[in-house]
Design a protein around this motif. Sequence first.
Motif, PDB file in Angstrom:
ATOM      1  N   ILE A  30       0.850  -1.186   0.000  1.00  0.00           N
ATOM      2  CA  ILE A  30       0.000   0.000   0.000  1.00  0.00           C
ATOM      3  C   ILE A  30       0.883   1.232   0.000  1.00  0.00           C
ATOM      4  O   ILE A  30       1.738   1.397   0.877  1.00  0.00           O
ATOM      5  N   ASP A  31       0.703   2.097  -0.972  1.00  0.00           N
ATOM      6  CA  ASP A  31       1.485   3.333  -1.040  1.00  0.00           C
ATOM      7  C   ASP A  31       1.033   4.303   0.051  1.00  0.00           C
ATOM      8  O   ASP A  31      -0.166   4.478   0.295  1.00  0.00           O
ATOM      9  N   ALA A  32       2.017   4.937   0.678  1.00  0.00           N
ATOM     10  CA  ALA A  32       1.772   5.969   1.695  1.00  0.00           C
ATOM     11  C   ALA A  32       0.694   5.552   2.698  1.00  0.00           C
ATOM     12  O   ALA A  32      -0.330   6.227   2.840  1.00  0.00           O
ATOM     13  N   PRO A  33       0.898   4.453   3.419  1.00  0.00           N
ATOM     14  CA  PRO A  33      -0.134   3.985   4.346  1.00  0.00           C
ATOM     15  C   PRO A  33      -0.478   5.000   5.429  1.00  0.00           C
ATOM     16  O   PRO A  33      -1.627   5.095   5.861  1.00  0.00           O
ATOM     17  N   GLY A  34       0.514   5.774   5.876  1.00  0.00           N
ATOM     18  CA  GLY A  34       0.254   6.799   6.887  1.00  0.00           C
ATOM     19  C   GLY A  34      -0.671   7.891   6.380  1.00  0.00           C
ATOM     20  O   GLY A  34      -1.509   8.406   7.127  1.00  0.00           O
ATOM     21  N   VAL A  35      -0.516   8.250   5.120  1.00  0.00           N
ATOM     22  CA  VAL A  35      -1.383   9.273   4.527  1.00  0.00           C
ATOM     23  C   VAL A  35      -2.822   8.770   4.468  1.00  0.00           C
ATOM     24  O   VAL A  35      -3.771   9.499   4.802  1.00  0.00           O
ATOM     25  N   ILE A  36      -2.998   7.517   4.053  1.00  0.00           N
ATOM     26  CA  ILE A  36      -4.340   6.933   3.990  1.00  0.00           C
ATOM     27  C   ILE A  36      -4.966   6.900   5.387  1.00  0.00           C
ATOM     28  O   ILE A  36      -6.141   7.251   5.566  1.00  0.00           O
ATOM     29  N   ARG A  37      -4.189   6.503   6.380  1.00  0.00           N
ATOM     30  CA  ARG A  37      -4.684   6.487   7.762  1.00  0.00           C
ATOM     31  C   ARG A  37      -5.143   7.868   8.204  1.00  0.00           C
ATOM     32  O   ARG A  37      -6.234   8.033   8.772  1.00  0.00           O
ATOM     33  N   ASN A  38      -4.321   8.883   7.938  1.00  0.00           N
ATOM     34  CA  ASN A  38      -4.664  10.242   8.358  1.00  0.00           C
ATOM     35  C   ASN A  38      -5.904  10.766   7.626  1.00  0.00           C
ATOM     36  O   ASN A  38      -6.739  11.461   8.222  1.00  0.00           O
ATOM     37  N   LEU A  39      -6.019  10.440   6.344  1.00  0.00           N
ATOM     38  CA  LEU A  39      -7.212  10.845   5.596  1.00  0.00           C
ATOM     39  C   LEU A  39      -8.478  10.273   6.227  1.00  0.00           C
ATOM     40  O   LEU A  39      -9.485  10.978   6.380  1.00  0.00           O
ATOM     41  N   TRP A  54      -9.443   5.938  -3.348  1.00  0.00           N
ATOM     42  CA  TRP A  54      -8.714   5.974  -4.621  1.00  0.00           C
ATOM     43  C   TRP A  54      -7.268   5.520  -4.426  1.00  0.00           C
ATOM     44  O   TRP A  54      -6.729   4.754  -5.242  1.00  0.00           O
ATOM     45  N   MET A  55      -6.629   5.949  -3.329  1.00  0.00           N
ATOM     46  CA  MET A  55      -5.247   5.546  -3.066  1.00  0.00           C
ATOM     47  C   MET A  55      -5.150   4.038  -2.841  1.00  0.00           C
ATOM     48  O   MET A  55      -4.202   3.391  -3.293  1.00  0.00           O
ATOM     49  N   LEU A  56      -6.141   3.474  -2.143  1.00  0.00           N
ATOM     50  CA  LEU A  56      -6.155   2.026  -1.937  1.00  0.00           C
ATOM     51  C   LEU A  56      -6.358   1.278  -3.256  1.00  0.00           C
ATOM     52  O   LEU A  56      -5.686   0.269  -3.523  1.00  0.00           O
ATOM     53  N   TRP A  57      -7.283   1.769  -4.086  1.00  0.00           N
ATOM     54  CA  TRP A  57      -7.515   1.144  -5.398  1.00  0.00           C
ATOM     55  C   TRP A  57      -6.249   1.216  -6.245  1.00  0.00           C
ATOM     56  O   TRP A  57      -5.863   0.231  -6.891  1.00  0.00           O
ATOM     57  N   ASP A  58      -5.600   2.374  -6.231  1.00  0.00           N
ATOM     58  CA  ASP A  58      -4.396   2.527  -7.051  1.00  0.00           C
ATOM     59  C   ASP A  58      -3.286   1.616  -6.557  1.00  0.00           C
ATOM     60  O   ASP A  58      -2.526   1.062  -7.360  1.00  0.00           O
ATOM     61  N   SER A  59      -3.185   1.439  -5.231  1.00  0.00           N
ATOM     62  CA  SER A  59      -2.137   0.578  -4.672  1.00  0.00           C
ATOM     63  C   SER A  59      -2.316  -0.880  -5.075  1.00  0.00           C
ATOM     64  O   SER A  59      -1.329  -1.604  -5.269  1.00  0.00           O
TER      65      SER A  59
END
Length: 264
Positions: free
Chosen positions: A13-22, A75-80
């Motif tokens: 998963i790309d940038a997992p911390g960013v996804i968490r914060n979002l 979207w970030m999860l789908w892209d990952s």
Amino acid sequence: MNKANVERPDYGIDAPGVIRNLLIFAAVGLACWASVKLDYWSGHLVVPVGLGNVDVDLAGTGLATGLGMIFTALWMLWDSKIGKIRGREEMLQRLQWKGDEQVLDIGCGRGLLLNAAARRLTTGKATGIDLWQSEDLSGNTPGATLENAHREGVADKVNIQTCDMRKLPFADGSFDYVVSRFAIHNLYDAEERAKAIAEIARVLKPGGQALIDDIRHGKEYATSFTKSGCSDIQFLGSKLVGGLATLISFGSLRPAMLWVKKAK
């Protein structure tokens, strides 16, 4: 467990911390909106500005912000998991492969581009370098990269090294192709990013090509390549998609893909 599922490569998963914060901020925004709908409070905040007051609708802001952040996280999860697998093939198809190329992947992570490049090689070799930072990619370790190479059937065509993109341990003119995806922006200082671009230009063979795909700093990279003697530069990809990404992310994302050719 199905054997096919066991052997499927996992590129994290790309940038997992960013996804968490979002998702955290989305929850706060939606909770603010829900609390108003349940009549716990008015949802309005009066802020004194100058000689007057401004009525801020926190409920409406919370709803809009929450939905926007949830959409971005999904979207970030789908892209990952899906988008970047498709995207890597489209990206590498822009290069003309003979099979004997020496390829370098800058910030290879778990081998997304590295392994796709290796599948296009016969006598060539694909080398990946990284510092293996888990905040940039979940499970980002050399072992995960080698395991994915094994699952893709290209372990014999892949090398990995732990090193900094600003100081590559390779001789001048070592590589036919240099590729990189979502890596160079992790250097937060412009001068440091310029050093990385200069190193890419240095290790390219005369006539060699680079493909750099990143979420921001595209024009800056082009300027740095020009200063490093690579003036044949093209911006690839859809301007519409890039513009939409910039709009949806409130300017945080400014994606660009550069194709660069070093003079012979």
